[in-house]
Enzyme design. Structure first.
Site, PDB file in Angstrom:
ATOM      1  CB  CYS A 162       6.056   3.628   7.143  1.00  0.00           C
ATOM      2  SG  CYS A 162       4.584   2.750   7.689  1.00  0.00           S
ATOM      3  CD  GLU A 208      -2.625   1.274  -0.044  1.00  0.00           C
ATOM      4  OE1 GLU A 208      -3.296   0.337  -0.478  1.00  0.00           O
ATOM      5  OE2 GLU A 208      -2.494   2.349  -0.670  1.00  0.00           O
ATOM      6  CE  LYS A 267       4.991   0.950   1.673  1.00  0.00           C
ATOM      7  NZ  LYS A 267       4.211   2.140   1.460  1.00  0.00           N
TER       8      LYS A 267
HETATM    9  P1  NAD Z   1      -1.665  -0.455  12.705  1.00  0.00           P
HETATM   10  O1  NAD Z   1      -0.816  -0.773  13.880  1.00  0.00           O
HETATM   11  O2  NAD Z   1      -2.433   0.822  12.668  1.00  0.00           O
HETATM   12  O3  NAD Z   1      -2.725  -1.639  12.474  1.00  0.00           O
HETATM   13  C1  NAD Z   1      -2.410  -2.988  12.515  1.00  0.00           C
HETATM   14  C2  NAD Z   1      -3.547  -3.723  13.185  1.00  0.00           C
HETATM   15  O4  NAD Z   1      -3.352  -5.129  13.056  1.00  0.00           O
HETATM   16  C3  NAD Z   1      -3.685  -3.457  14.702  1.00  0.00           C
HETATM   17  O5  NAD Z   1      -4.956  -2.877  14.965  1.00  0.00           O
HETATM   18  C4  NAD Z   1      -3.530  -4.856  15.342  1.00  0.00           C
HETATM   19  O6  NAD Z   1      -4.355  -5.044  16.465  1.00  0.00           O
HETATM   20  C5  NAD Z   1      -3.950  -5.754  14.194  1.00  0.00           C
HETATM   21  N1  NAD Z   1      -3.509  -7.148  14.327  1.00  0.00           N
HETATM   22  C6  NAD Z   1      -2.318  -7.639  14.734  1.00  0.00           C
HETATM   23  N2  NAD Z   1      -2.326  -8.987  14.710  1.00  0.00           N
HETATM   24  C7  NAD Z   1      -3.550  -9.376  14.278  1.00  0.00           C
HETATM   25  C8  NAD Z   1      -4.157 -10.641  14.028  1.00  0.00           C
HETATM   26  N3  NAD Z   1      -3.515 -11.786  14.217  1.00  0.00           N
HETATM   27  N4  NAD Z   1      -5.433 -10.659  13.583  1.00  0.00           N
HETATM   28  C9  NAD Z   1      -6.109  -9.519  13.386  1.00  0.00           C
HETATM   29  N5  NAD Z   1      -5.580  -8.285  13.601  1.00  0.00           N
HETATM   30  C10 NAD Z   1      -4.312  -8.212  14.038  1.00  0.00           C
HETATM   31  O7  NAD Z   1      -0.695  -0.547  11.440  1.00  0.00           O
HETATM   32  P2  NAD Z   1      -0.873   0.192  10.030  1.00  0.00           P
HETATM   33  O8  NAD Z   1      -0.357   1.599  10.118  1.00  0.00           O
HETATM   34  O9  NAD Z   1      -2.236  -0.050   9.487  1.00  0.00           O
HETATM   35  O10 NAD Z   1       0.210  -0.591   9.159  1.00  0.00           O
HETATM   36  C11 NAD Z   1      -0.015  -1.935   8.751  1.00  0.00           C
HETATM   37  C12 NAD Z   1       1.031  -2.289   7.720  1.00  0.00           C
HETATM   38  O11 NAD Z   1       0.883  -1.440   6.570  1.00  0.00           O
HETATM   39  C13 NAD Z   1       2.475  -2.111   8.181  1.00  0.00           C
HETATM   40  O12 NAD Z   1       3.250  -3.115   7.597  1.00  0.00           O
HETATM   41  C14 NAD Z   1       2.871  -0.772   7.607  1.00  0.00           C
HETATM   42  O13 NAD Z   1       4.249  -0.679   7.365  1.00  0.00           O
HETATM   43  C15 NAD Z   1       2.107  -0.749   6.301  1.00  0.00           C
HETATM   44  N6  NAD Z   1       1.769   0.584   5.785  1.00  0.00           N
HETATM   45  C16 NAD Z   1       1.357   1.576   6.634  1.00  0.00           C
HETATM   46  C17 NAD Z   1       0.993   2.825   6.105  1.00  0.00           C
HETATM   47  C18 NAD Z   1       0.517   3.946   6.990  1.00  0.00           C
HETATM   48  O14 NAD Z   1       0.319   5.021   6.477  1.00  0.00           O
HETATM   49  N7  NAD Z   1       0.312   3.750   8.272  1.00  0.00           N
HETATM   50  C19 NAD Z   1       1.027   3.033   4.719  1.00  0.00           C
HETATM   51  C20 NAD Z   1       1.435   1.982   3.888  1.00  0.00           C
HETATM   52  C21 NAD Z   1       1.795   0.756   4.437  1.00  0.00           C
HETATM   53  C1  UGA Z   2       4.616   7.703   3.601  1.00  0.00           C
HETATM   54  C2  UGA Z   2       4.613   7.603   2.081  1.00  0.00           C
HETATM   55  O1  UGA Z   2       4.418   8.901   1.535  1.00  0.00           O
HETATM   56  C3  UGA Z   2       3.503   6.662   1.597  1.00  0.00           C
HETATM   57  O2  UGA Z   2       3.589   6.507   0.178  1.00  0.00           O
HETATM   58  C4  UGA Z   2       3.675   5.297   2.269  1.00  0.00           C
HETATM   59  O3  UGA Z   2       2.614   4.436   1.898  1.00  0.00           O
HETATM   60  C5  UGA Z   2       3.670   5.476   3.771  1.00  0.00           C
HETATM   61  O4  UGA Z   2       4.732   6.391   4.150  1.00  0.00           O
HETATM   62  C6  UGA Z   2       3.915   4.207   4.514  1.00  0.00           C
HETATM   63  O5  UGA Z   2       4.459   3.270   3.993  1.00  0.00           O
HETATM   64  O6  UGA Z   2       3.568   4.237   5.701  1.00  0.00           O
HETATM   65  P1  UGA Z   2       3.219   9.029   5.402  1.00  0.00           P
HETATM   66  O7  UGA Z   2       4.310   8.634   6.323  1.00  0.00           O
HETATM   67  O8  UGA Z   2       1.825   8.817   5.803  1.00  0.00           O
HETATM   68  O9  UGA Z   2       3.397   8.303   4.001  1.00  0.00           O
HETATM   69  O10 UGA Z   2       3.330  10.582   5.098  1.00  0.00           O
HETATM   70  P2  UGA Z   2       4.271  11.478   4.143  1.00  0.00           P
HETATM   71  O11 UGA Z   2       3.419  12.477   3.478  1.00  0.00           O
HETATM   72  O12 UGA Z   2       5.133  10.664   3.284  1.00  0.00           O
HETATM   73  O13 UGA Z   2       5.156  12.247   5.206  1.00  0.00           O
HETATM   74  C7  UGA Z   2       6.126  11.566   5.979  1.00  0.00           C
HETATM   75  C8  UGA Z   2       6.933  12.585   6.746  1.00  0.00           C
HETATM   76  O14 UGA Z   2       7.764  13.348   5.889  1.00  0.00           O
HETATM   77  C9  UGA Z   2       6.082  13.592   7.524  1.00  0.00           C
HETATM   78  O15 UGA Z   2       6.651  13.817   8.787  1.00  0.00           O
HETATM   79  C10 UGA Z   2       6.151  14.827   6.657  1.00  0.00           C
HETATM   80  O16 UGA Z   2       5.965  16.023   7.372  1.00  0.00           O
HETATM   81  C11 UGA Z   2       7.567  14.732   6.113  1.00  0.00           C
HETATM   82  N1  UGA Z   2       7.767  15.455   4.852  1.00  0.00           N
HETATM   83  C12 UGA Z   2       7.095  15.076   3.733  1.00  0.00           C
HETATM   84  C13 UGA Z   2       8.668  16.497   4.813  1.00  0.00           C
HETATM   85  O17 UGA Z   2       9.314  16.851   5.832  1.00  0.00           O
HETATM   86  N2  UGA Z   2       8.878  17.145   3.615  1.00  0.00           N
HETATM   87  C14 UGA Z   2       8.213  16.789   2.480  1.00  0.00           C
HETATM   88  O18 UGA Z   2       8.459  17.431   1.422  1.00  0.00           O
HETATM   89  C15 UGA Z   2       7.301  15.734   2.538  1.00  0.00           C
END
Ligand code: NAD
Ligand code: UGA
Length: 465
Positions: A274, A163, A218
């Protein structure tokens, strides 16, 4: 082609919740079950009051409001949801390991492994298992091995579908993604997943790769984005030392179409759950494959990020006559970026902790972050002692009696503050430290404040030098 009628998503977090909500909204004929072991989280997803959803994202409440109860369901009954599903998304947390081999760098895959075992036990018939979490390259091998260990007449295919949504723009990113990436070799499974996204994503934006390329893309995407931020922040420090302005430099280089203008905003360093964990994971993988120089290259991106946060805390202390003990400092913004209530790895943590360590009294304001989260992030309860912090629901209250205002999150509201009114209630000489470069510096100066802005050098000093 396998027709997908029922989807299950393990993990109702920042990714699972919004992603499945958009799938359900766009595919009314598919039943989508989002399950989690965290009962409070599921209760919040089911709350009648859509303002209480566990994730704050512009547009999310509307999407959930349209689909929930129709074909979008949130529950803690993980096993039942797996048994019903043609396709299971693994969207659980993959944080950095805190102990054992690879502690501090490698991903902790215990939740992914647990999920794979749960799917292996409860799935029925043919199930497509989709890695949605961000995972080290070759994790699919482990998932496949667990699923394949005891099939008993059932069958599984593993796909990688990372994602790319960013927090704060999750719904827009999901509804109009730059690309959807699907990794895997099984043509029928790939097509089944592509046909889900194909309801609203143009076909040319759906990319197919092998499993390993998808998993590695990713980590690489996040590493590249973070690298741009560390690069511009390193140049910001040089701008401050030489009289250049990092915004002008960013515009100049960003106009080159080969460089591009996005992700060139200097600030207090990147935060979020992340970037740091994914780069550290990449570093760990490089070392695992004995690529030490490559590992060190990516490690330096994290080093610059930490350095930028320490630098900002130090310069606040040094501008305030070398001591902040007992001084009130207003901190504007605690979230790691605007339009989210997420504080994971927010730069505010390191900067605030450094100032608290120096004995400052912090008055913290954030429009979306609640004080309990701040207490847990800073590791101390609110207090009005030296080296303590208090939460202020209004900017003006935070500024009252403060020697400085420090902007750490780029919330829109901070771009149009009434500097004359704020300056009147502060203690002078008073400072504005704008680590996001969004305040109206002229208005702040006109109101009598001294001003520091990230990446803004003083050209006159250089001429005089
Ligand atoms: P999160 O911690 O918000 O959510 C994960 C959820 O999974 C928790 O609510 C937890 O209770 C649940 N969980 C754990 N074990 C489980 C099980 N066995 N069955 C059911 N539920 C279970 O994490 P997130 O931010 O959603 O991130 C999830 C993944 O996506 C990570 O690998 C992260 O790197 C990736 N990711 C995050 C973002 C972001 O913006 N946060 C963006 C892209 C990718
Ligand atoms: C980032 C990536 O942008 C997503 O594509 C990815 O899916 C995600 O991580 C993930 O894997 O979790 P996110 O962390 O939600 O998303 O937010 P961003 O907009 O990327 O910002 C990350 C950090 O960088 C923030 O603290 C933001 O303030 C900072 N940032 C961003 C800067 O300091 N300068 C910039 O020009 C852009």
């Amino acid at each position: 082609m396998t027709t997908i009628r029922t989807i299950c998503c393990l993990g109702a977090g920042y990714v699972g919740g919004p992603t499945m909500s958009v799938i359900a909204d766009r595919c009314p004929d598919i039943q989508v079950h989002v399950v989690d072991i965290n009962e409070r989280r599921i209760a919040a997803w089911n709350d009648d009051d859509l303002v209480k959803l566990p994730v704050y994202e512009p547009g999310l409440a509307e999407v959930v409001g349209r689909a929930r109860g129709r074909n979008l369901h949130f529950s803690t009954d993980v096993n039942a949801a797996i048994a019903m599903a043609d396709m299971v998304f693994l969207s659980v947390n993959t944080p950095t390991k805190t102990r054992g081999i690879g502690a501090g760098q490698a991903s902790d895959l215990r939740w992914i492994e647990l999920c794979a075992r749960q799917v292996a036990e409860h799935a029925q018939g043919h199930t497509i298992v989709v890695e949605k979490s961000t995972l080290p390259v070759r994790t699919a091998e482990t998932v496949q091995a667990i699923l394949g260990s005891n099939t008993q007449g059932r069958s599984f295919v593993v796909l990688s579908n990372p994602e790319f949504l960013a927090e704060g723009t999750a719904i827009a990113d999901l509804e109009q993604p730059d690309r959807v990436l699907i990794g895997g070799e099984d043509a029928a499974a790939r097509e089944a997943l592509a046909s889900v996204y194909g309801r609203w994503v143009p076909r040319e934006r759906i990319l197919f790769t092998n499993l390993w390329s998808s998993e590695l893309s990713k980590l690489t995407a996040n590493a590249y984005l973070a690298q741009r931020i560390s690069s511009i922040n390193s140049i910001a420090a040089l701008c401050e030392a030489t009289g250049a302005d990092v915004n002008e430099v960013a515009r100049a280089i960003g106009s080159d179409s080969r460089i591009g203008s996005k992700f060139l905003k200097s600030g207090p360093g990147y935060g979020g759950s992340c970037f740091q964990k994914d780069i550290l994971n990449l570093v760990y993988l490089c070392r695992h494959y004995r690529l030490e120089t490559v590992a060190r290259y990516w490690e330096s991106v994290v080093e610059i990020n930490t350095w930028q946060q320490e630098r900002i805390a130090q310069l606040v202390v040094s501008r305030l006559f070398g001591t902040v003990t007992g001084k009130r400092l207003a901190v504007l913004g605690f979230a790691f970026k605007a339009n989210t209530n997420d504080t994971r790895e927010t730069p505010a943590i390191r900067i605030c902790q450094a100032l608290l360590e120096e004995g400052a009294r912090l008055a913290i304001h954030d429009p979306k972050v609640d004080p309990d989260t701040i207490a847990s992030d800073l590791g101390c309860a609110s207090s009005d002692a030296d080296g303590g912090w208090q939460f202020c629901p209004e900017v003006a209250a935070a500024a009252a009696g403060a020697d400085a205002l420090i902007i750490l999150t780029e919330w829109d509201a901070y771009a149009s503050l009434d500097w004359a009114a704020l300056a009147m209630v502060m203690r002078h000489p008073a400072w504005l430290f704008d680590a996001r470069g969004l305040a109206d510096l002229e208005a702040a100066r006109a109101a009598g404040l001294k001003v520091w802005r990230v990446g803004l050098g003083d050209p006159s000093l250089v001429l005089a030098a």
